[in-house]
Structures are given as C-alpha cells and as structure tokens.
Design a protein around this motif. Sequence first.
Motif, PDB file in Angstrom:
ATOM      1  N   LEU A 124      25.012  39.098  36.522  1.00 53.97           N
ATOM      2  CA  LEU A 124      25.615  39.103  37.851  1.00 53.97           C
ATOM      3  C   LEU A 124      26.930  38.349  37.807  1.00 53.97           C
ATOM      4  N   LEU A 125      27.951  38.963  38.381  1.00 48.87           N
ATOM      5  CA  LEU A 125      29.273  38.354  38.474  1.00 48.87           C
ATOM      6  C   LEU A 125      29.572  38.049  39.937  1.00 48.87           C
ATOM      7  N   ASP A 126      29.792  36.775  40.224  1.00 49.28           N
ATOM      8  CA  ASP A 126      30.079  36.298  41.575  1.00 49.28           C
ATOM      9  C   ASP A 126      31.581  36.039  41.677  1.00 49.28           C
ATOM     10  N   ARG A 127      32.248  36.797  42.543  1.00 48.71           N
ATOM     11  CA  ARG A 127      33.699  36.659  42.709  1.00 48.71           C
ATOM     12  C   ARG A 127      33.986  36.167  44.121  1.00 48.71           C
ATOM     13  N   ARG A 128      34.521  34.938  44.229  1.00 48.26           N
ATOM     14  CA  ARG A 128      34.861  34.368  45.528  1.00 48.26           C
ATOM     15  C   ARG A 128      36.235  34.862  45.970  1.00 48.26           C
ATOM     16  N   ILE A 129      36.326  35.277  47.236  1.00 53.88           N
ATOM     17  CA  ILE A 129      37.499  35.973  47.753  1.00 53.88           C
ATOM     18  C   ILE A 129      38.219  35.106  48.777  1.00 53.88           C
ATOM     19  N   LEU A 130      39.509  34.933  48.599  1.00 53.82           N
ATOM     20  CA  LEU A 130      40.309  34.153  49.540  1.00 53.82           C
ATOM     21  C   LEU A 130      40.683  35.002  50.755  1.00 53.82           C
ATOM     22  N   PRO A 131      41.025  34.355  51.883  1.00 51.47           N
ATOM     23  CA  PRO A 131      41.335  35.114  53.086  1.00 51.47           C
ATOM     24  C   PRO A 131      42.474  36.111  52.941  1.00 51.47           C
ATOM     25  N   ASP A 132      43.433  35.847  52.024  1.00 52.63           N
ATOM     26  CA  ASP A 132      44.548  36.787  51.897  1.00 52.63           C
ATOM     27  C   ASP A 132      44.312  37.838  50.817  1.00 52.63           C
ATOM     28  N   GLU A 133      43.096  37.901  50.256  1.00 52.51           N
ATOM     29  CA  GLU A 133      42.758  38.925  49.266  1.00 52.51           C
ATOM     30  C   GLU A 133      41.930  40.023  49.928  1.00 52.51           C
ATOM     31  N   THR A 134      42.088  41.245  49.459  1.00 48.98           N
ATOM     32  CA  THR A 134      41.290  42.365  49.960  1.00 48.98           C
ATOM     33  C   THR A 134      40.222  42.729  48.948  1.00 48.98           C
ATOM     34  N   ILE A 135      39.138  43.306  49.440  1.00 48.98           N
ATOM     35  CA  ILE A 135      38.074  43.731  48.535  1.00 48.98           C
ATOM     36  C   ILE A 135      38.573  44.827  47.610  1.00 48.98           C
ATOM     37  N   GLU A 136      39.485  45.660  48.097  1.00 49.57           N
ATOM     38  CA  GLU A 136      40.023  46.731  47.245  1.00 49.57           C
ATOM     39  C   GLU A 136      40.787  46.149  46.055  1.00 49.57           C
ATOM     40  N   ALA A 137      41.580  45.104  46.315  1.00 48.24           N
ATOM     41  CA  ALA A 137      42.333  44.478  45.228  1.00 48.24           C
ATOM     42  C   ALA A 137      41.392  43.797  44.239  1.00 48.24           C
ATOM     43  N   VAL A 138      40.347  43.156  44.738  1.00 51.03           N
ATOM     44  CA  VAL A 138      39.381  42.499  43.863  1.00 51.03           C
ATOM     45  C   VAL A 138      38.670  43.523  42.996  1.00 51.03           C
ATOM     46  N   GLU A 139      38.230  44.619  43.592  1.00 47.28           N
ATOM     47  CA  GLU A 139      37.552  45.672  42.829  1.00 47.28           C
ATOM     48  C   GLU A 139      38.454  46.220  41.725  1.00 47.28           C
ATOM     49  N   ALA A 140      39.734  46.402  42.045  1.00 45.26           N
ATOM     50  CA  ALA A 140      40.675  46.905  41.042  1.00 45.26           C
ATOM     51  C   ALA A 140      40.851  45.908  39.903  1.00 45.26           C
ATOM     52  N   GLU A 141      40.896  44.620  40.223  1.00 43.56           N
ATOM     53  CA  GLU A 141      41.024  43.592  39.181  1.00 43.56           C
ATOM     54  C   GLU A 141      39.832  43.601  38.236  1.00 43.56           C
ATOM     55  N   ILE A 142      38.632  43.675  38.794  1.00 44.10           N
ATOM     56  CA  ILE A 142      37.424  43.667  37.963  1.00 44.10           C
ATOM     57  C   ILE A 142      37.374  44.919  37.093  1.00 44.10           C
ATOM     58  N   ALA A 143      37.675  46.059  37.683  1.00 39.82           N
ATOM     59  CA  ALA A 143      37.656  47.305  36.911  1.00 39.82           C
ATOM     60  C   ALA A 143      38.683  47.268  35.786  1.00 39.82           C
ATOM     61  N   ASP A 144      39.873  46.781  36.072  1.00 39.83           N
ATOM     62  CA  ASP A 144      40.908  46.682  35.038  1.00 39.83           C
ATOM     63  C   ASP A 144      40.486  45.703  33.948  1.00 39.83           C
ATOM     64  N   LEU A 145      39.852  44.613  34.333  1.00 38.58           N
ATOM     65  CA  LEU A 145      39.400  43.620  33.361  1.00 38.58           C
ATOM     66  C   LEU A 145      38.404  44.235  32.384  1.00 38.58           C
ATOM     67  N   LEU A 146      37.427  44.957  32.899  1.00 41.82           N
ATOM     68  CA  LEU A 146      36.417  45.560  32.031  1.00 41.82           C
ATOM     69  C   LEU A 146      37.007  46.687  31.186  1.00 41.82           C
ATOM     70  N   ALA A 147      37.921  47.457  31.775  1.00 40.67           N
ATOM     71  CA  ALA A 147      38.561  48.532  31.005  1.00 40.67           C
ATOM     72  C   ALA A 147      39.391  47.975  29.857  1.00 40.67           C
ATOM     73  N   GLU A 148      40.126  46.899  30.098  1.00 44.84           N
ATOM     74  CA  GLU A 148      40.928  46.282  29.047  1.00 44.84           C
ATOM     75  C   GLU A 148      40.038  45.685  27.960  1.00 44.84           C
ATOM     76  N   THR A 149      38.921  45.089  28.353  1.00 46.24           N
ATOM     77  CA  THR A 149      37.990  44.537  27.366  1.00 46.24           C
ATOM     78  C   THR A 149      37.406  45.638  26.501  1.00 46.24           C
ATOM     79  N   GLU A 150      37.058  46.770  27.107  1.00 46.11           N
ATOM     80  CA  GLU A 150      36.545  47.903  26.334  1.00 46.11           C
ATOM     81  C   GLU A 150      37.606  48.441  25.386  1.00 46.11           C
ATOM     82  N   ARG A 151      38.854  48.497  25.853  1.00 40.66           N
ATOM     83  CA  ARG A 151      39.936  48.999  24.986  1.00 40.66           C
ATOM     84  C   ARG A 151      40.112  48.104  23.766  1.00 40.66           C
ATOM     85  N   ARG A 152      40.017  46.799  23.962  1.00 42.09           N
ATOM     86  CA  ARG A 152      40.230  45.862  22.851  1.00 42.09           C
ATOM     87  C   ARG A 152      39.039  45.762  21.917  1.00 42.09           C
TER      88      ARG A 152
END
Length: 408
Positions: A278-306
């Motif tokens: 389980l990954l717990d991601r705390r979100i600040l008031p000026d962050e959107t869930i869409e931006a957070v989801e994109a960050e996590i997806a990009d993080l996992l995609a980059e890890t898979e690429r490497r």
Amino acid sequence: MTTRPDEELADLAAELVRIPTENPPGDERPCAEFVVDWFAERGIDARLVEEPSADRAQAVAWVGDDPTDGDDSEGANPDEYGDDADGTTLVLNGHLDVVPAGDPERWDRDPFAGVVEDGTLHGRGSADMKTGLAVAMLALRDLAPEIEAGDLDGTVVFHGAMGEETGDPGTRTLVEAGYGGDCAVVLEPTDFRVGTSAKGVVTYRVGVAGSASHASHPDQGTNALDAARPVLAAIDDYDERLREREDPLVGRAYATVTEFEAGTDSNMAVLPDRAEFLLDRRILPDETIEAVEAEIADLLAETERRTGVETDLTPVEHYASAGIPTDHALAERFRRLSAETADAPREPWGLEAATDAREFVAAGTPAIIWGPGNLSQAHAADERIDLGDAALALEILKRAATESLSPK
C-alpha cells in the motif's frame, strides 16, 4: 433533581461511546437510531438516511426550515467569501463511526464502557468524535426555542454521518440529499483551533510481478520480493522530493509505504510470484488528484523502463484536500470566540489529516474544522477527553451560531 448542563453533556457523550460503531466493519445504524430518537423525544425534526447503506444509516436533524425544501444543497457562492458569507443555514457535522479499538489488553478500561472519572470521559470515540456529536446535539436543542420563535433568523442542521474513518461518502450523500447549508462546522478534536484547510490522501495498492520457483532453485524464478526493491527505492526518492513541497498550514506532502505482503498464500519454500504493498500519498491543498495520479503512474513507468520490473496500480481510497480562505467570516468568528472563552490560539491553522470538510468545500459550502479534544487522542489506546473542554465547546458553538443566525 435537575441535571446540570455539564452532567447532561457528560452523560450524553458517554452514552454515545457505549454504542460501538467500529469501522471497519461500520455498524453505525444503532447509533444513528439513538440520535434520531433522542431528537424526536425533544420535539425536534430528525430522520434516518439509509443511503448509501441501510445497514449503516445516518442521522440528520434540524431546527428551522426543512433543509430539503427547495434543495439548498449547493451551499454558498464561493465568490461570496467575506464579511457575511456564513449565511443563515449552519450545518453541524460529525461522524458516527470510530476506528477499531484493537486489543482490549492495551486499554486500561473497557473501550466501550464510556467511563467518566475526574471530569474525563474514557473510551473509543470519546475524542474522535462522539463528544463532538454530543456537543452538536445539545447546541441544536438549545438553539431551537429562539429559532422557532423567530429571534434567530435561519436553520441549524445536524449530521451524524457514516464512514468518515474509511473515506465512505456519508457526508457527501447527506449534502447531495439536500441536507447542506450556507456554511458548516466539522466537529473534529482540534483543541479549539480553527482549521481552514486539511491535507488529502490517496491510497494505492501496488502490485509487483515475479515468477515462482522452488526455493531450492531460486535462479529459476524471479522473487517478487527482490523485484520490489527498486520500486520501493524509487518511492523513497519520490518521497524525498515531495518533502520539499510544503503548505504553510498543513505541512509537507509525503509518499509512504504502509503495508507489504508477498508469499503468504503459498508454500513457504516457494519464491513468491507477486508482491503487493500500500502506498499512502498525502495531498496538499494546491495539488489535484489528477496530478498526483499522473506522478505515480510516471514514477512506476520510469522504474519499469529502467529495471524491467512490471507493476500494476489500483486506487483503494481517496480523501480530497480542502481549504477556504483563512480570513473567512466563519473562521474569524470561531477564532475570536475560542480565544475569548478557551484561550485558544488565533493564528490560522490547518490539519495534516483529511476530514469530511472536503465534502462541503467540494459542494461550494465554506467549512471549518473545529472542536474540543486533542487530535493526539484520536485512534489512540486509552482515548479520552476533558469534559470541561467539551462544556466550553458547547458554549462557544451556541454563541457562534447565535451570531451567525442573528438578524442582520
């Protein structure tokens, strides 16, 4: 013999604690029925709301106009934040559910006995937030005569919501059903500090693929535990970068692994072919869930690429962040009264935890987070609350409601 107000508050809060509403599983209905009956016995309009679950019914009550007449659930116009934006329909929101008490051996007292000793109420939910519910119930009852006589201009609505502890849409359902208003007070334990913003959180289940083999021939497979290592390392690096993001009221953003499982459903001599965490991601008031989801997806995609490690991502629950201007009239009013009555700090403040205030803000209704009790007691063994503070909260809440509803 007439019961003194502080004794009445203590008795009501203790009685609420004695109704177990642990979530999970979430058995709120008996408590909701108690609340509705309590109001009905005092001639106050109240009803059960059986959405989103009849087994986990919610309680609503009101004095003044029926809040569902004309469906004013959209709340105040966000552009009207300012001097008189707190309006004439005030919602007092609390949740019926409590987190599980856990091992009773960790408690000095039965967590559901509702013991009152030396001015302190002990038990699961005493701080978070059965006492807050009791304060709201008594405030609504005490305000009823002036509202019904027309001396106060407006309506007070009470929420006893389900599912707050696990992100269920209890409060959201009540707002959508028409039990909204022009402003709201979410009665979490804040030691009388006025929260105008709160972090959000999203939890993901991350799966890491491996391939099974017998532990006597480990090179014939891929141990999912080993495959997870670079993914966990990437999350650690991500968390380090996130800590550079900081909100002045609610603090830093974080990414934290809170649970890990692999190989538990197989023979202990077999390499696991899958790991999950389980990954717990705390979100600040000026962050959107869409931006957070994109960050996590990009993080996992980059890890898979490497690394070639394959992962999958499943959302588990999401609490949105929420915030209103720190100088909103409702916040200023509660700061002033809390400072005068309870010597509380007057500076702006926000919560690092998520609350149901987000449901009001999302609907366009300004909401603050405020109440008696200390957040450090929430979810703790031997949870407790000072009933003297609860009595002060009742006084402050009634004064604030009277000011909000007084004819302009």
